[in-house]
Design a protein around this motif. Structure first.
Motif, PDB file in Angstrom:
ATOM      1  N   CYS A  64      -4.105   3.449  -0.133  1.00 41.60           N
ATOM      2  CA  CYS A  64      -4.524   2.650  -1.406  1.00 41.60           C
ATOM      3  C   CYS A  64      -3.415   1.974  -1.962  1.00 41.60           C
ATOM      4  CB  CYS A  64      -5.081   3.877  -2.285  1.00 41.60           C
ATOM      5  SG  CYS A  64      -3.667   5.134  -2.615  1.00 41.60           S
ATOM      6  N   LEU A  65      -3.898   1.219  -3.213  1.00 42.07           N
ATOM      7  CA  LEU A  65      -3.041   0.462  -3.877  1.00 42.07           C
ATOM      8  C   LEU A  65      -2.002   1.601  -4.690  1.00 42.07           C
ATOM      9  CD1 LEU A  65      -5.079  -2.379  -4.881  1.00 42.07           C
ATOM     10  CD2 LEU A  65      -3.608  -2.421  -3.097  1.00 42.07           C
ATOM     11  N   CYS A  80       0.789  -3.945   3.946  1.00 44.84           N
ATOM     12  CA  CYS A  80      -0.466  -3.813   5.033  1.00 44.84           C
ATOM     13  C   CYS A  80      -1.095  -5.237   5.231  1.00 44.84           C
ATOM     14  CB  CYS A  80      -1.622  -2.804   4.260  1.00 44.84           C
ATOM     15  SG  CYS A  80      -3.023  -2.748   5.365  1.00 44.84           S
ATOM     16  N   ARG A 102       0.874  -1.360   0.072  1.00 43.63           N
ATOM     17  CA  ARG A 102       0.073   0.078   0.063  1.00 43.63           C
ATOM     18  C   ARG A 102       0.872   1.229  -0.030  1.00 43.63           C
ATOM     19  NH1 ARG A 102      -5.509  -0.803   1.300  1.00 43.63           N
ATOM     20  NH2 ARG A 102      -5.926  -3.099   0.987  1.00 43.63           N
TER      21      ARG A 102
END
Length: 401
Positions: A323-324, A266, A256
């Motif tokens: 987020c990715l 994560c 992440r």
């Protein structure tokens, strides 16, 4: 810089005008009583509103401070007459004068849609109407509790304390609710023509507030300890149920985007079938979620392994959801709005308000609002809302809001 300032006789004006003048700005003060303004600020030009269009013809900026404040004992009609109609009249006069920038000062109270006081409602309407005006570069700037050489409002008691005591007490209070020094507003106004958002929240932030940082870290570590001691057995049980319910590992590890854009791993309990595409949850079919995973996501128990990320100081209990790396639109929006300076969280303000990663720009804007409004009381409110069932994570593709 040549700036017009309305409503300079209030606390904000009395603190702001000397800062702007000290930075070399040529000022014109506008109010209902020009003689009183001239007495407050000797040597600075002053006039009434009727002369604004003519006297302000060569000026670059108008800062609108004139307001009926939230502590005023006045009927709603007065709030709307002054905070909306009068503000629009001033903006039209600025247009006629050819002033290119119009900055309307408001309070962060107006950002809370649950606040239905006449002040908050009138300031929200003013911002909406101002945003629809053409022919002038108009912005609304939202301020939390303001202070300068002195404090005002609920913080005014600090003025009676010795400075050696007042400042430590203020740091504690500032950890509880956001604040902003007038120097920050002055610096913003003195920028030649700043680009960016139509709505700006200015605050000191909490990066330099040791009280906030220590308490926040202590809460994170206390949560880690509590989960490990009280729910360690439940985590083992969940891990076993996941393994028994579908092929694959019990723990899902995924890269992440963390603080300052650094990548970290994560950890969560696996809620989707093995081999599911690496993408944002909103891009993944609901069929990919396992029966056990559906329960874990609904109860947020899938987040429990992130105590390892809390322990490693890669995440906090509250903050923007990480987020990715492949979610480039969201990463770029967060970078542009300064969100990446914040530590990611297990839950956040956007999540409890139902904003997920399917709307990257809206999510990044709300994350930026959280960053500007950082405080222990806000974090507590977010944690309480999450515990009561709000903020259950991103919806999968096709899932109803």
């Amino acid at each position: 810089m040549k700036a017009v300032v309305t409503g300079a006789s209030g606390f904000v004006g009395r603190e702001l005008v000397p800062l702007l003048a000290g930075a070399g700005a040529e000022l014109l003060l506008v109010g209902r009583d020009p003689d009183a303004l001239a007495g407050l600020f000797p040597g600075i030009a002053a006039c009434g509103y009727e002369a604004l269009a003519q006297r302000g013809a060569s000026f670059d900026l108008l800062v609108h401070l004139a307001v009926v404040n939230n502590d005023a004992d006045a009927p709603p009609e007065t709030f709307f007459a002054v905070n909306v109609e009068h503000m629009l009249n001033v903006a039209r006069a600025a247009q006629r004068a050819g002033i290119g920038r119009f900055v309307n000062i408001s309070s962060v109270h107006a950002l809370d849609e649950r606040n239905v006081t006449p002040y908050a409602q009138s300031k929200r309407e003013a911002a909406r109407r101002l945003a629809g005006m053409e022919g002038i570069g108009a912005r609304t700037v939202y301020l939390p509790a303001v202070y300068g050489e002195r404090w005002s409002g609920s913080l005014s008691f600090l003025n009676r304390l010795p400075r050696s005591l007042a400042h430590p007490v203020f740091r504690v209070l500032a950890a509880l609710k956001p604040t902003v020094h007038m120097r920050r507003l002055a610096a913003f106004l003195l920028e030649p023509a700043p680009g960016g958002e139509d709505e700006i929240i200015l605050s000191d932030g909490q990066e330099q507030n040791l009280v906030y940082r220590v308490v926040r870290r202590a809460v994170d570590l206390a949560f880690v300890f509590a989960v490990a001691v009280l729910l360690g057995w439940a985590m083992l049980l969940i891990w076993g149920l996941i393994r028994a319910g579908s092929p694959g590992p019990g723990i899902f590890a995924q890269e992440r985007v963390g603080r300052h854009g650094a990548l970290f791993t994560c950890y969560k309990f696996r809620t989707m079938k093995q081999g599911t595409v690496q993408a944002g949850t909103h891009e993944v079919s609901g069929d990919a979620i396992t029966p056990v995973g559906r329960f874990l996501r609904r109860t947020k128990l899938d987040e429990l392994p992130q105590i390892w990320n809390l322990l490693r100081n890669e995440m906090s209990l509250v903050g923007p959801r990480p987020c990715l790396p492949v979610q480039r639109e969201l990463v770029e929006a967060r970078r542009r709005l300064g969100v990446l300076r914040l530590k990611p969280g297990i839950t956040g303000l956007a999540q409890i308000e139902g904003i997920d990663m399917s709307d990257p720009e809206r999510l990044a804007r709300r994350d930026a609002h959280y960053g500007a409004l950082l405080s222990l009381l806000l974090d507590l409110r977010i944690m309480a809302a999450t515990a009561l069932g709000r903020g259950r994570g991103d919806r999968t593709a096709g899932q109803a809001p």
